[in-house]
Design a protein around this motif. Sequence first.
Motif, PDB file in Angstrom:
ATOM      1  N   PHE A  40       0.828  -1.205   0.000  1.00  0.00           N
ATOM      2  CA  PHE A  40       0.000   0.000   0.000  1.00  0.00           C
ATOM      3  C   PHE A  40       0.865   1.259   0.000  1.00  0.00           C
ATOM      4  O   PHE A  40       0.547   2.235  -0.688  1.00  0.00           O
ATOM      5  CB  PHE A  40      -0.916   0.005   1.217  1.00  0.00           C
ATOM      6  CG  PHE A  40      -2.242  -0.649   0.974  1.00  0.00           C
ATOM      7  CD1 PHE A  40      -2.330  -1.770   0.175  1.00  0.00           C
ATOM      8  CD2 PHE A  40      -3.397  -0.159   1.557  1.00  0.00           C
ATOM      9  CE1 PHE A  40      -3.547  -2.375  -0.058  1.00  0.00           C
ATOM     10  CE2 PHE A  40      -4.612  -0.760   1.328  1.00  0.00           C
ATOM     11  CZ  PHE A  40      -4.691  -1.877   0.520  1.00  0.00           C
ATOM     12  N   ILE A  41       1.926   1.241   0.789  1.00  0.00           N
ATOM     13  CA  ILE A  41       2.826   2.398   0.821  1.00  0.00           C
ATOM     14  C   ILE A  41       3.452   2.627  -0.550  1.00  0.00           C
ATOM     15  O   ILE A  41       3.564   3.771  -1.024  1.00  0.00           O
ATOM     16  CB  ILE A  41       3.914   2.203   1.888  1.00  0.00           C
ATOM     17  CG1 ILE A  41       3.272   2.199   3.292  1.00  0.00           C
ATOM     18  CG2 ILE A  41       4.965   3.306   1.810  1.00  0.00           C
ATOM     19  CD1 ILE A  41       4.221   1.812   4.402  1.00  0.00           C
ATOM     20  N   LEU A  42       3.840   1.539  -1.212  1.00  0.00           N
ATOM     21  CA  LEU A  42       4.412   1.653  -2.565  1.00  0.00           C
ATOM     22  C   LEU A  42       3.374   2.194  -3.547  1.00  0.00           C
ATOM     23  O   LEU A  42       3.683   3.054  -4.383  1.00  0.00           O
ATOM     24  CB  LEU A  42       4.920   0.289  -3.035  1.00  0.00           C
ATOM     25  CG  LEU A  42       6.148  -0.283  -2.315  1.00  0.00           C
ATOM     26  CD1 LEU A  42       6.510  -1.646  -2.916  1.00  0.00           C
ATOM     27  CD2 LEU A  42       7.331   0.675  -2.418  1.00  0.00           C
ATOM     28  N   ILE A  43       2.132   1.686  -3.444  1.00  0.00           N
ATOM     29  CA  ILE A  43       1.071   2.162  -4.340  1.00  0.00           C
ATOM     30  C   ILE A  43       0.805   3.645  -4.117  1.00  0.00           C
ATOM     31  O   ILE A  43       0.695   4.422  -5.068  1.00  0.00           O
ATOM     32  CB  ILE A  43      -0.224   1.345  -4.111  1.00  0.00           C
ATOM     33  CG1 ILE A  43      -0.047  -0.090  -4.599  1.00  0.00           C
ATOM     34  CG2 ILE A  43      -1.407   1.998  -4.837  1.00  0.00           C
ATOM     35  CD1 ILE A  43      -1.219  -0.995  -4.259  1.00  0.00           C
ATOM     36  N   GLY A  44       0.698   4.042  -2.846  1.00  0.00           N
ATOM     37  CA  GLY A  44       0.457   5.446  -2.539  1.00  0.00           C
ATOM     38  C   GLY A  44       1.576   6.344  -3.032  1.00  0.00           C
ATOM     39  O   GLY A  44       1.328   7.428  -3.585  1.00  0.00           O
TER      40      GLY A  44
END
Length: 266
Positions: A243-247
């Motif tokens: 999720f952090i990478l996607i954000g």
Amino acid sequence: MYPILFRIGSFEIGTYGLLLAIGFLAALWLAKRLARADGLPPDAIVDISITLLIAGILGAKLLMVVVDLFNGEPFARVFSLDTLRAGGAVHGGILLAILAFFWRVRSLKLPLLKTLDALSSAVPLGQAIGRLGCIAAGCCFGTYCDAPWAIVFHNHEAARFGTPVGDPLHPVQLYFALSNLIILTILLRFRRFRKFPGQVAALFFILEGVFRMVLETWRGDFDRGLWFDISWLSTGRLTGFLFILIGSAIWFFSAKSHRKHKVQRA
């Protein structure tokens, strides 16, 4: 805890399912308001939201099944009625919902980033209410806790999720609900200061990922899953990192697109 609100013969109404439905309707109400404020058609938001609900339920169940099979759970248990009743692995639902979102936005010809901002701002509200359903069902339970705020489950209905009945546990479901409300507050305030479409959605994914990675510390349920027999490498931490990478990716490409459009207009 009250996992079953009432029974009529073999028919029963579960508290988790009811709160999940309430959470969905509350998030839909907020998403429609935010979409209208951003100049998006509310009816299209309803269409996308229903698609996301279906994808979310299927994705959560599928990820839970994958994790259980990976960890050697008996085939009969994995595909039992209890699996159908359980909420599933929430991040599996979110990941499948992301794929469904891109498909539906394209088919409805909506602006991707604006639509993503409106929906992601409302998701934490639905999640917070849904986590109350986890408390009622006894699923997604925490580790042993000797703090004054520990929660003790007494209803043996929770045993079907492996919940330690009678033991003081971290109320991790409430930790997650509180984190969702914090994220919701931050996103709603941040919307006033966003500089480009997609910025709110990016912040949602980053915050959700960070909170999930931290709060996994107090998760004790089996459905969280451990990968490669590494004690701290759970499904929640893997998806939180994703999720952090996607954000971060959404933020980077949205900012780049915004700068490009500013140059073109100039």
